[in-house]
Design a protein around this motif. Sequence first.
Motif, mmCIF file in Angstrom:
data_model
loop_
_atom_site.group_PDB
_atom_site.id
_atom_site.type_symbol
_atom_site.label_atom_id
_atom_site.label_comp_id
_atom_site.label_asym_id
_atom_site.label_seq_id
_atom_site.Cartn_x
_atom_site.Cartn_y
_atom_site.Cartn_z
ATOM 1 N N GLN A 267 1.170 -0.962 -0.231
ATOM 2 C CA GLN A 267 0.272 0.164 0.669
ATOM 3 C C GLN A 267 0.581 0.828 -0.570
ATOM 4 O O GLN A 267 0.193 2.422 -0.565
ATOM 5 C CB GLN A 267 -1.120 -0.229 1.557
ATOM 6 C CG GLN A 267 -0.544 0.218 2.567
ATOM 7 C CD GLN A 267 -0.110 -0.840 3.565
ATOM 8 O OE1 GLN A 267 -0.195 -2.063 2.684
ATOM 9 N NE2 GLN A 267 0.701 -0.871 4.179
ATOM 10 N N ILE B 117 1.643 2.088 -3.420
ATOM 11 C CA ILE B 117 0.447 2.420 -4.337
ATOM 12 C C ILE B 117 -0.366 3.990 -4.395
ATOM 13 O O ILE B 117 -1.220 4.511 -4.758
ATOM 14 C CB ILE B 117 0.014 1.837 -4.838
ATOM 15 C CG1 ILE B 117 -1.235 1.018 -3.324
ATOM 16 C CG2 ILE B 117 0.176 0.396 -6.134
ATOM 17 C CD1 ILE B 117 -2.137 0.129 -3.959
ATOM 18 N N GLY B 118 0.078 4.658 -2.754
ATOM 19 C CA GLY B 118 -0.199 5.433 -1.777
ATOM 20 C C GLY B 118 0.810 6.796 -3.117
ATOM 21 O O GLY B 118 1.107 7.129 -3.658
ATOM 22 N N PRO B 119 0.397 8.163 -2.425
ATOM 23 C CA PRO B 119 0.663 9.064 -2.496
ATOM 24 C C PRO B 119 2.536 9.887 -2.057
ATOM 25 O O PRO B 119 3.139 10.515 -3.747
ATOM 26 C CB PRO B 119 0.112 10.841 -1.858
ATOM 27 C CG PRO B 119 -0.522 10.002 -0.892
ATOM 28 C CD PRO B 119 -0.874 8.427 -1.426
ATOM 29 N N MET C 124 3.904 10.919 -9.428
ATOM 30 C CA MET C 124 2.727 10.083 -9.020
ATOM 31 C C MET C 124 1.557 10.194 -7.548
ATOM 32 O O MET C 124 0.229 9.855 -7.885
ATOM 33 C CB MET C 124 2.928 8.711 -8.122
ATOM 34 C CG MET C 124 1.798 7.348 -7.620
ATOM 35 S SD MET C 124 3.468 6.014 -7.238
ATOM 36 C CE MET C 124 1.900 5.330 -6.592
ATOM 37 N N LEU D 242 -2.332 10.749 -7.907
ATOM 38 C CA LEU D 242 -3.442 9.796 -7.080
ATOM 39 C C LEU D 242 -4.618 11.012 -6.252
ATOM 40 O O LEU D 242 -5.038 10.451 -5.724
ATOM 41 C CB LEU D 242 -2.548 9.231 -6.440
ATOM 42 C CG LEU D 242 -2.193 7.939 -7.071
ATOM 43 C CD1 LEU D 242 -1.231 6.983 -5.470
ATOM 44 C CD2 LEU D 242 -2.360 7.016 -7.248
ATOM 45 N N MET D 243 -3.995 12.192 -5.804
ATOM 46 C CA MET D 243 -3.940 13.180 -5.357
ATOM 47 C C MET D 243 -4.890 13.939 -6.011
ATOM 48 O O MET D 243 -5.452 15.393 -5.248
ATOM 49 C CB MET D 243 -3.476 14.254 -4.779
ATOM 50 C CG MET D 243 -1.907 13.308 -3.277
ATOM 51 S SD MET D 243 -3.483 11.895 -2.011
ATOM 52 C CE MET D 243 -4.084 13.763 -0.685
ATOM 53 N N LYS D 244 -5.098 13.671 -7.096
ATOM 54 C CA LYS D 244 -6.479 14.905 -8.537
ATOM 55 C C LYS D 244 -5.516 15.833 -8.255
ATOM 56 O O LYS D 244 -6.098 16.805 -8.187
ATOM 57 C CB LYS D 244 -7.137 14.710 -8.438
ATOM 58 C CG LYS D 244 -7.574 12.587 -8.561
ATOM 59 C CD LYS D 244 -9.101 13.301 -8.406
ATOM 60 C CE LYS D 244 -9.072 11.736 -8.762
ATOM 61 N NZ LYS D 244 -9.004 10.365 -8.805
#
Length: 182
Positions: free
Chosen positions: A82, A85-87, A133, A137-139
Amino acid sequence: MQNSKISVQDICSIAIMTAITAVMAQISIPMPMGVPLTMQTFAVTLSGIVLGARRGAISMIIYVLLGAVGVPVLAGFSGGFQHFIGPTGGFLLSFPVMAYLIGVGTKLRKQKGMFLLFLIFGTAANYAVGVLMFCILMKASFWTGFTACVLPFLPTAVIKAAAASVLGLKLQVRLGEVMQWT
């Protein structure tokens, strides 16, 4: 390294730098936007300088794999897929590239300015992948990613890179170039 075989000395050196990275990851200061200030990049830089491009990258691949399978080597004694695949995952995933580029610069250090150039390339690669990334991920916009993930860390990045360079190059001299750096 004249051939592609990895010696026992290589394995031990790679393992030591992987372990140093895991220890340095525990020196972590939380930051407001969720990207902590850690000493991991100090260790990644040191790995590239001391081990060279190939071994430095291998040590960081092992570090990333250990973290991904759940061994608590990441900041805060954490581990698990995890985190990748996080910020902040892009920063972690770019560690092998960062070490490789810095290792290339170490090999070219006798050519004026090449070491510094590759030190900057390695650090920039870490920031580029990390910000990309984070933004996806955070748009978030590039500017938001830059101000959250790069701007607050630039002063300490320069200090960590300089300190790792001084220490790493001294270690090479002390080791007497026992290993042939690649």
